[in-house]
Design a protein around this motif. Structure first.
Motif: not given
Length: 211
Positions: A77, A81, A85, A88, A114-116, A120, A155, A157
């Motif tokens: 990941t 970034v 937030k 994505v 998804y929301y990191p 990401v 992840l 998320p």
């Protein structure tokens, strides 16, 4: 990452390919010859002589997902970034799979958002995950759950949304023979599950609308 069935009808986990005795290529080709003869055709006629080899080669591509690990594509990941937030989304990932009931194709698109939390993942990696799970015998429901489970577990998320839309050839080519009918399945976690407005935002983006 095969999902455990949780509907009460079954509680066992699917066996991994390593736990299943895999026939040899020669045995697989012999099975194709048997099916050719069963259809009423002659497997020894010129046009079918090499068909068993071709079918086995094609199956090794169509079902290659049994021998790939989707988690490997989600391990790396990126946290640099710029503090991003927000949502994505990768929309319109084409896929083709085969239903486990008739071994006929179902073809469609996957949409993932998804929301990191901490970082990401490379966008192409989400498409890789879809491909790996799709290249197995599936139901669309199970395929949706497997994709969501792998991404959510790896992840972690703040929220994940997965939508698959596909046309099943087992409904088009046989049975009720209804072409053009699409099946939609979804899986939501985190804020997508808890907040209806986030689901609405996701569906708007899937259909090509704005935020």
């Amino acid at each position: 990452m095969d999902a455990v069935l949780k509907n009460g009808s079954a509680s066992h986990q699917r066996k991994s390919p390593k736990e299943i005795r895999r026939p040899s290529r020669e045995e697989a080709e012999a099975a194709v010859r048997t099916l050719l003869a069963w259809t009423g055709d002659d497997p020894d006629r010129e046009g079918l002589l090499d068909t068993p080899k071709r079918v086995v080669k094609a199956y090794s591509e169509l079902f290659g997902g049994y021998f790939e690990d989707p988690i490997q594509h989600l391990e790396r990941t990126f946290e640099d970034v710029g503090g991003y937030k927000d949502i994505v989304m990768v929309r319109g990932i084409p896929f083709h799979s085969h239903c486990e009931h008739h071994m006929l194709p179902f073809i469609g698109q996957a949409h993932i958002a998804y929301y990191p939390a901490e970082g990401v993942v490379g966008l192409s990696k989400l498409a890789r995950v879809v491909d790996i799970f799709a290249k197995r015998l599936q139901t669309q429901e199970n395929l949706t759950a497997q994709i969501a489970s792998a991404i959510d577990d790896q992840l972690a998320p703040r929220g994940l949304a997965v939508l698959l839309e596909a046309e099943h050839q087992c409904m088009t080519m046989r049975g009720v023979q209804k072409p053009g009918v699409s099946t939609i399945t979804t899986q939501f976690t985190g804020i997508f599950q808890d907040e209806p407005a986030e689901q609405a935002k996701f569906m708007s983006l899937v259909r090509g609308g704005g935020l």
